[in-house]
Design an enzyme around this catalytic site. Structure first.
Site, PDB file in Angstrom:
ATOM      1  N   GLY A   1       4.244  -5.192   4.079  1.00 49.38           N
ATOM      2  CA  GLY A   1       3.694  -6.230   4.947  1.00 49.38           C
ATOM      3  C   GLY A   1       2.592  -5.799   5.892  1.00 49.38           C
ATOM      4  CG  ASP A   2       0.871  -3.714   9.390  1.00 47.73           C
ATOM      5  OD1 ASP A   2      -0.264  -4.201   9.176  1.00 47.73           O
ATOM      6  OD2 ASP A   2       1.195  -3.206  10.470  1.00 47.73           O
ATOM      7  CG  PHE A   3      -0.055  -0.503   2.109  1.00 48.32           C
ATOM      8  CD1 PHE A   3       0.866   0.475   2.445  1.00 48.32           C
ATOM      9  CD2 PHE A   3      -0.918  -0.259   1.042  1.00 48.32           C
ATOM     10  CE1 PHE A   3       0.932   1.680   1.753  1.00 48.32           C
ATOM     11  CE2 PHE A   3      -0.859   0.943   0.340  1.00 48.32           C
ATOM     12  CZ  PHE A   3       0.066   1.913   0.693  1.00 48.32           C
ATOM     13  CG  ASN A   4      -2.680  -1.289   9.026  1.00 47.38           C
ATOM     14  OD1 ASN A   4      -2.758  -0.071   9.119  1.00 47.38           O
ATOM     15  ND2 ASN A   4      -2.026  -2.018   9.920  1.00 47.38           N
TER      16      ASN A   4
END
Length: 364
Positions: free
Chosen positions: A214-217
């Site tokens: 959900g937050d592969f940033n």
């Protein structure tokens, strides 16, 4: 409770004491790390190890089943060959501890973990070749595929129906739209939300389900040099936004963040997509919404960053690190239009694969 009151605010002295008492480590140096709504410290111990002391915000500290699943997930991925951070046991063998701490709002209970400190630099700080972007896409797809095998008694905690950062929660942005009053992008955000409601929500059943990081940033992926001019992924950080979701959601989130501060942002999606589809090719329904989902994530980032800055003005520089360049990319994607962007992504991904096959043929 405001975001400001929920976010922990330990002193270095408090963090040092907790590290010694809970984990039996002698701290030789400790410094705060930037964070969104938790508090992180980089710890170097006299015993020779490096760690991240992570103190969860008050709201998340009350959701122990969710935090147990997140902690289990990190270890599960690491055991299966992905470079995820893992939790270090306390002196009594626990992977997390609920601690009574006074951060200036009276004594409250905050959940504390000590995580491994992984080598490398954030992918935001290096020049991303198409090959590295391919590896990012492949790693994201591999991660979600591995998580299909994971069992845990509290998996239901990942449903997170009203969690604002879930991609499925895009319609919830409407309640925050006033933070963009006077911003010309407010109209774009409204239109994206409407399209999400009409084109994504009715089709959710045709997307394949999985667990999303959900937050592969660009701040949560670490890389290390791998030869003179290339990098390999050396770390996956921050599982705090995990939720039940869909494969195509993870891909859209990954493409969106990899576009940040890249010289040819529209081309990024092609290499990420090629890497993703080397593990799990999209079905026609998923391909049909990819562009809209990437737009949707840019909208989430923009709206929620502006909203959080109102709560934490002193943390503006960190909170806007993605939203500022993201606003320009949202405009670029919107003005370029779906047809042209999809052509760049889908044709580019196919071309990337063809070139790779040719190169492999030559090398063999």
């Amino acid at each position: 409770m405001s975001v400001k009151e929920s976010k922990p605010n330990l002193t270095v002295s408090q963090a040092t004491d907790i590290t010694g008492r809970l984990f039996g480590l002698t701290v030789s140096s400790i410094r705060p790390l930037p964070s969104y709504d938790d508090q992180n410290f980089h710890v170097v111990s006299s015993e020779g190890g490096q760690y991240v002391l992570k103190v969860m915000n008050l709201a998340d500290s009350q959701n122990l089943p969710l935090l147990e699943v997140q902690t289990h997930t990190m270890n599960f991925l690491w055991q299966r060959g992905l470079p995820a951070q893992t939790a270090v046991p306390t002196v009594t063998g626990q992977l997390m501890s609920l601690e009574e701490i006074d951060c200036g709002f009276g004594v409250q209970k905050y959940l504390v973990r000590l995580l491994t400190f992984l080598p490398g630099t954030t992918i935001a700080q290096v020049t991303c070749t198409p090959q590295l972007l391919y590896e990012v896409g492949r790693t994201a797809a591999t991660m979600d595929t591995i998580l299909l095998q994971m069992e845990h008694p509290h998996l239901r905690a990942l449903q997170r129906e009203n969690f604002i950062w879930r991609l499925a929660s895009v319609p919830l942005l409407e309640q925050f739209l006033s933070v963009l009053d006077g911003d010309p992008l407010q109209e774009v955000v409204k239109k994206v939300i409407e399209q999400f409601k009409t084109r994504v929500v009715p089709k959710l059943n045709s997307f394949r389900k999985c667990i999303n990081h959900g937050d592969f940033n660009e701040q949560n992926i670490l890389v290390e040099p791998d030869g003179p001019s290339s990098y390999r992924i050396s770390g996956i950080l921050d599982f705090g936004d995990m939720s039940s979701g869909y494969f195509v959601f993870e891909l859209a989130i990954t493409i969106m963040y990899m576009m940040i501060k890249r010289p040819r942002p529209l081309a990024v999606g092609a290499a990420v997509l090629a890497g993703w589809e080397s593990v799990i090719p999209l079905n026609p329904e998923e391909r049909d919404v990819l562009y809209l989902l990437v737009l949707s994530r840019f909208c989430q980032s923009l709206v929620l960053a502006h909203y959080t800055v109102l709560q934490q003005p002193e943390n503006e520089e960190y909170l806007m690190v993605t939203a500022r360049p993201g606003a320009q990319l949202l405009q670029l994607l919107w003005e370029t239009g779906r047809g042209e962007v999809e052509k760049i992504w889908f044709s580019g991904a196919a071309e990337f694969i063809q070139n790779s096959l040719r190169t492999d043929g030559v090398n063999n």
